[in-house]
Design a protein around this motif. Sequence first.
Motif, short mmCIF file in Angstrom:
data_model
loop_
_atom_site.label_atom_id
_atom_site.label_comp_id
_atom_site.label_asym_id
_atom_site.label_seq_id
_atom_site.Cartn_x
_atom_site.Cartn_y
_atom_site.Cartn_z
N ARG A 163 33.22 2.38 -31.74
CA ARG A 163 32.82 1.49 -30.65
C ARG A 163 32.88 2.19 -29.30
O ARG A 163 32.03 1.98 -28.43
CB ARG A 163 33.69 0.23 -30.66
N TYR A 164 33.88 3.04 -29.14
CA TYR A 164 33.96 3.81 -27.90
C TYR A 164 32.76 4.74 -27.75
O TYR A 164 32.16 4.83 -26.67
CB TYR A 164 35.27 4.61 -27.86
N ARG A 165 32.39 5.43 -28.81
CA ARG A 165 31.23 6.32 -28.77
C ARG A 165 29.95 5.57 -28.41
O ARG A 165 29.11 6.07 -27.66
CB ARG A 165 31.07 7.03 -30.12
N GLU A 166 29.80 4.38 -28.97
CA GLU A 166 28.62 3.57 -28.66
C GLU A 166 28.59 3.20 -27.18
O GLU A 166 27.55 3.29 -26.50
CB GLU A 166 28.62 2.31 -29.52
N SER A 170 25.90 4.45 -24.18
CA SER A 170 25.19 3.51 -23.30
C SER A 170 25.43 3.85 -21.84
O SER A 170 24.51 3.82 -21.02
CB SER A 170 25.63 2.07 -23.60
N ALA A 171 26.68 4.18 -21.51
CA ALA A 171 27.01 4.53 -20.13
C ALA A 171 26.29 5.80 -19.71
O ALA A 171 25.74 5.90 -18.60
CB ALA A 171 28.52 4.69 -19.97
N GLU A 172 26.25 6.80 -20.59
CA GLU A 172 25.59 8.06 -20.25
C GLU A 172 24.09 7.87 -20.07
O GLU A 172 23.46 8.54 -19.25
CB GLU A 172 25.86 9.09 -21.34
N ALA A 173 23.50 6.93 -20.83
CA ALA A 173 22.07 6.65 -20.67
C ALA A 173 21.78 6.11 -19.27
O ALA A 173 20.75 6.42 -18.67
CB ALA A 173 21.61 5.66 -21.73
N LEU A 190 34.64 6.41 -17.57
CA LEU A 190 34.82 6.81 -18.96
C LEU A 190 36.26 6.55 -19.42
O LEU A 190 36.49 6.09 -20.54
CB LEU A 190 34.48 8.29 -19.12
N ALA A 191 37.22 6.81 -18.55
CA ALA A 191 38.61 6.52 -18.88
C ALA A 191 38.82 5.03 -19.12
O ALA A 191 39.56 4.63 -20.03
CB ALA A 191 39.53 7.01 -17.76
N GLU A 192 38.13 4.20 -18.35
CA GLU A 192 38.22 2.75 -18.54
C GLU A 192 37.60 2.34 -19.87
O GLU A 192 38.14 1.47 -20.57
CB GLU A 192 37.51 2.04 -17.38
N LEU A 193 36.49 2.96 -20.25
CA LEU A 193 35.89 2.67 -21.55
C LEU A 193 36.85 3.03 -22.68
O LEU A 193 36.96 2.31 -23.68
CB LEU A 193 34.59 3.45 -21.73
N ARG A 194 37.55 4.14 -22.52
CA ARG A 194 38.52 4.55 -23.54
C ARG A 194 39.65 3.54 -23.65
O ARG A 194 40.07 3.18 -24.76
CB ARG A 194 39.06 5.94 -23.20
N ARG A 195 40.17 3.08 -22.51
CA ARG A 195 41.23 2.08 -22.56
C ARG A 195 40.73 0.78 -23.17
O ARG A 195 41.46 0.11 -23.92
CB ARG A 195 41.77 1.83 -21.14
#
Length: 360
Positions: A163-166, A170-173, A190-195
């Motif tokens: 789910r994090y990779r997905e 999306s964020a990188e796009a 990105l750190a927030e997405l990881r958390r």
Amino acid sequence: MARKKYAPWLAAIAVSVFAGMAWMLWPAAETEPPQWPDHEPTSSYSTLGRHWQQPVQTGSNANTLSATGVAPPNDLGNEDNAGASAASIDLDQLQHALAHIAVDEQGRLIFDEVALASLRRAFEQFSELSDPAMVTQLKRYVEAGLAGETGAQAAAMVGDYFRYREAKASAEALWEHQENPDPRQRLEQLAELRRQHLGPAVANQLYGGEQAHQRYLLALAELRRNPDLAETERQQLRAQLRSDLRDGKFLVDDRGTDAIRQLANDSQHWQEQGLTEDTRHYLQDQTLGLVSARSLATSQQQKNHWQQRYDQFSERRDTILLSGLTDPEKVRQIDQLLGNHFSGDELEAARTYLPPHMRQ
């Protein structure tokens, strides 16, 4: 003691961090190959490879997970799985990739840099995987091969990382279409997405050291770009950044609070007050942990509330430190004071901001 504590992790992750810096400086997606650390997991720990019991499977493609999924061990070969597409996962490769992840005496996974490299290697073979149903089957396969809490935790890790990779993709796009992107803002997003997808504790344990190096490198780049600094001043600031990295100050996101900048003055005052080295390191770790826990605040109002509570705590902590009590009694009272100002979730986040494998 604090400097010695942080030092071991610097060399262990440096290669992978430098290799992965490109995504922050340019909008291209992260493409670095998995980097394996130079050391083995702590010898007192077991590994997933030793715990793995090969699930009993049937069918000619028993070692392959197809895009339509692979059923649990006793259901492999079910007609419902017929007609699989060409997209597939080699389960033997997956098992091998995860085999090096360490497991402690209680059967809990150790989320260190080896675990992160293992996840990257495991997911490398199915970088285009986007079918949640397939991931569910993948989790069931992992859980079938590992007993009890170890299997449940490993399966959850696989799902969370997917789910994090997905979310990251999306964020990188979106970032690709941004003009003049702010690398530090991207890093913290990105750190927030990881958390969000891995949980604060696991995110810190997997990525804490890597993020610290990235913040350090960004700070160095900003220092080099500053045209108003004399060379002597630049060298002094560069030395301070290196010291901050060793002391773990880059392990946390300090944007919006001056608690970390104030820490240098506080450390000097603590030394002048005659506090022991152990007590000073306890206070430094405490401050860094509390700033890390600030990341649980999702709105500006919550961040402001955290700052108010931190300021009140810091003031009362100073009162205790200036008293004539012994250092152990000061620590006891400060520990008690923490519970009066911060929630249980914040205290847990503060406690786990520094991954266990970095506490050496």
